[in-house]
Design a protein around this motif. Structure first.
Motif, PDB file in Angstrom:
ATOM      1  N   LEU A  30      28.288  40.680  38.351  1.00  0.00           N
ATOM      2  CA  LEU A  30      28.554  40.788  36.861  1.00  0.00           C
ATOM      3  C   LEU A  30      29.474  39.555  36.250  1.00  0.00           C
ATOM      4  O   LEU A  30      29.822  39.338  35.165  1.00  0.00           O
ATOM      5  N   LEU A  31      29.694  38.559  37.331  1.00  0.00           N
ATOM      6  CA  LEU A  31      30.569  37.350  36.726  1.00  0.00           C
ATOM      7  C   LEU A  31      29.713  36.094  36.771  1.00  0.00           C
ATOM      8  O   LEU A  31      28.655  35.969  37.622  1.00  0.00           O
ATOM      9  N   ILE A  32      30.352  35.219  36.099  1.00  0.00           N
ATOM     10  CA  ILE A  32      29.716  33.666  35.969  1.00  0.00           C
ATOM     11  C   ILE A  32      30.330  33.091  37.156  1.00  0.00           C
ATOM     12  O   ILE A  32      31.397  32.854  37.427  1.00  0.00           O
ATOM     13  N   PRO A  33      29.488  32.271  37.871  1.00  0.00           N
ATOM     14  CA  PRO A  33      30.053  31.606  39.078  1.00  0.00           C
ATOM     15  C   PRO A  33      31.055  30.541  38.632  1.00  0.00           C
ATOM     16  O   PRO A  33      30.885  29.819  37.461  1.00  0.00           O
ATOM     17  N   GLY A  34      32.048  30.441  39.499  1.00  0.00           N
ATOM     18  CA  GLY A  34      33.150  29.517  39.396  1.00  0.00           C
ATOM     19  C   GLY A  34      33.793  29.173  40.717  1.00  0.00           C
ATOM     20  O   GLY A  34      32.894  29.241  41.715  1.00  0.00           O
ATOM     21  N   LYS A  35      35.119  29.071  40.811  1.00  0.00           N
ATOM     22  CA  LYS A  35      35.774  28.810  42.058  1.00  0.00           C
ATOM     23  C   LYS A  35      36.349  30.495  42.408  1.00  0.00           C
ATOM     24  O   LYS A  35      36.911  30.993  41.676  1.00  0.00           O
ATOM     25  N   ILE A  36      35.993  30.607  43.763  1.00  0.00           N
ATOM     26  CA  ILE A  36      36.319  31.960  44.357  1.00  0.00           C
ATOM     27  C   ILE A  36      37.268  31.828  45.660  1.00  0.00           C
ATOM     28  O   ILE A  36      36.669  31.007  46.324  1.00  0.00           O
ATOM     29  N   LEU A  37      38.297  32.470  45.654  1.00  0.00           N
ATOM     30  CA  LEU A  37      39.089  32.483  46.922  1.00  0.00           C
ATOM     31  C   LEU A  37      38.712  34.017  47.387  1.00  0.00           C
ATOM     32  O   LEU A  37      38.830  34.997  46.921  1.00  0.00           O
ATOM     33  N   ASP A  99      38.871  31.154  39.595  1.00  0.00           N
ATOM     34  CA  ASP A  99      38.434  31.949  38.745  1.00  0.00           C
ATOM     35  C   ASP A  99      38.376  33.557  39.252  1.00  0.00           C
ATOM     36  O   ASP A  99      38.080  34.256  38.293  1.00  0.00           O
ATOM     37  N   CYS A 100      38.290  33.721  40.361  1.00  0.00           N
ATOM     38  CA  CYS A 100      38.065  34.961  41.047  1.00  0.00           C
ATOM     39  C   CYS A 100      38.807  34.951  42.338  1.00  0.00           C
ATOM     40  O   CYS A 100      38.621  34.148  43.236  1.00  0.00           O
TER      41      CYS A 100
END
Length: 102
Positions: A30-37, A99-100
């Motif tokens: 559901l999310l636009i890719p970015g930086k995820i931890l 971002d997430c």
């Protein structure tokens, strides 16, 4: 606790498999890719999935054996992930934003 997870992840098979967690997959879609931890990432199944979806992945866990398997899975799937060994109560990412967090 680290020794328990190192023992568990040192087995040849992936304890939780190589497919991402279904809930994680559904929400990430559901999310636009970015930086995820990804804290407590274990053997890397969710990190590799996220990288395949275009996310810039930073993961960490306190198990070196989990990290080894995560890197093996990432290589097999031809993606790149950052995977750090750190403790959950002292992990620090100065000057980083995400971002997430999952």
């Amino acid at each position: 606790m680290t020794n328990i997870w190192n023992e568990r992840y040192s087995l040849e098979e992936y304890i939780y498999g190589t497919e991402p967690n279904n809930f994680f997959r559904g929400k990430l879609d559901l999310l636009i890719p970015g930086k995820i931890l990804l804290p407590a990432e274990g053997e890397g199944r969710n990190a590799v999935f996220a990288a395949k979806q275009g996310w810039q992945v930073t993961a960490f866990d306190n198990s070196i054996e989990g990290q080894k398997k995560a890197f093996q899975l990432a290589e097999k799937e031809d993606v790149s992930i950052t995977y750090l060994i750190d403790s959950y109560d002292s992990a620090n990412f100065p000057f980083e934003y995400f971002d997430c967090i999952a």
